[in-house]
Each structure stands twice: as C-alpha cells, then as structure tokens.
Scaffold this active site. Structure first.
Site: not given
Ligand code: QAP
Ligand code: CO
Length: 173
Positions: A45, A50, A95-96, A137-138, A141
């Site tokens: 996501g 972001q 989270c990215l 989550h999104e 943001h």
């Molecule tokens: C949000 O999160 C989310 O730390 C999206 O090193 C999270 O895409 C939705 C990511 C949990 C549902 C459940 C995080 C990639 C990606 C990092 C992400 C990383 C590399 C997170």
């Molecule tokens: Co995020």
C-alpha cells in the site's frame, strides 16, 4: 514522473491531504508512477502523501493466498470514505515511510468503503482482513497519521530509540 518515498520523521507526513477534484492526466501519471515504486520497494500500500503529493489518493496491491502480487489486484482509491466498520483484528504492520519497523496494531476487521476510481467514477467496496487493515492504514496517511502514533507510550519510546539507531547506522554506512 520521478518519485521518492518520504520517510519519518519528515514533517510532510503530517500534512492533511486534500480532496481530488480533477481526474486528469496529472492524477493518472502520479498513479502510474506510484505503482512501480510500491512494487519495487515491496509495498502492499502507498498513499500519495508518501511520495510528497498531499492529495486523497492511495494505491493497494494485496498479495493472494500464495503471497503473490498480481497487476490485476491493483486498487486505485481516490477520495475514500468508510461508511461502515465492524469487528476487531490485530496485525503486525509496517510502513514504507517507517522502514524496518513492525508492530501489532488493532484495526476494524470489516469495512465498507466508498471511493472514486481514476476517472472519478463512484465505487463501493466491502473489505475484510488484510485489505481492510491496509485501507485503514493508508487512509490514516491522508490525515497525517502514522501507525506508530497508535502505539502505547512505552512502545512508542521503544520505537523512537530503535529508529534513531537505525538512522544513525544507515548514515554511517
Ligand atoms: C501498509 O505497508 C500496511 O519496513 C503498507 O523495510 C501494513 O507496504 C497495510 C515495507 C500492514 C497492511 C498491513 C515496510 C517494505 C512495506 C518496510 C507496506 C520495509 C519494506 C510496507
Ligand atoms: Co504507511
């Protein structure tokens, strides 16, 4: 369009994103650039803020049962509004914009979402499980809220300490 991920503690992540009113080429090229960035950074996501665009737009690509992401499952969500939510579910979120940190967060398990697609068409979506979590989550943001804001005082302190160390080690290498 060249995009980079804005990372915590960058203040831009605290901006409240504005409603999208023009479903034009500018919006489409932003969405078209967000998708490969999300895929190449192993995201499921990504909200426009972001990548430093404070508009109410986000994309999602939830992995299937085999853990695979397919281009068919890309969701582009503009001006989302949750009209119903129920249940509770806990999930270890990341989270990215907060790299390398994951913590359990409680969300609603089911929701009904009203939103617009890239052409401004009105849509409704029933979500559960990981998709429901990702939408919440999104959407946080869009309000300038991060998942780390939902941690207890003790866990937030643990996060700040670990994250500072991570940034320091990253700078040194
Ligand atoms: C949000 O999160 C989310 O730390 C999206 O090193 C999270 O895409 C939705 C990511 C949990 C549902 C459940 C995080 C990639 C990606 C990092 C992400 C990383 C590399 C997170
Ligand atoms: Co995020």
């Amino acid at each position: 369009m060249k995009l980079t991920i804005v990372e915590y503690p960058d203040k831009r992540l605290r901006i409240k994103s504005k409603e999208v009113k023009s479903f034009d080429e500018k919006l489409h090229s932003l969405l078209d650039a967000m998708n490969p960035l999300m895929m190449s950074t192993n995201g499921i996501g990504l909200a426009a803020i972001q990548v430093a665009h404070p508009i109410r737009a986000l994309i999602l690509n939830i992995p299937d049962d085999e853990g695979e992401q397919s281009p068919d499952n890309l969701l582009e969500i503009i001006n989302p509004v949750i009209s119903k939510k129920s249940g509770e579910i806990m999930y270890q979120e990341g989270c990215l914009s907060v790299p390398k940190f994951y913590e359990d967060i409680k969300r609603s398990e089911f929701l009904t979402l009203n939103y617009q697609d890239r052409d401004g068409n009105t849509k409704t979506l029933e979500a559960e499980g990981l998709l429901s979590i990702a939408i919440q989550h999104e959407m946080d943001h869009l309000e300038g809220v991060l998942f780390i804001d939902k941690l207890s005082y003790a866990r937030r302190k643990k996060f700040e300490k670990e994250y500072k160390r991570m940034l320091k080690e990253r700078k040194e290498s």
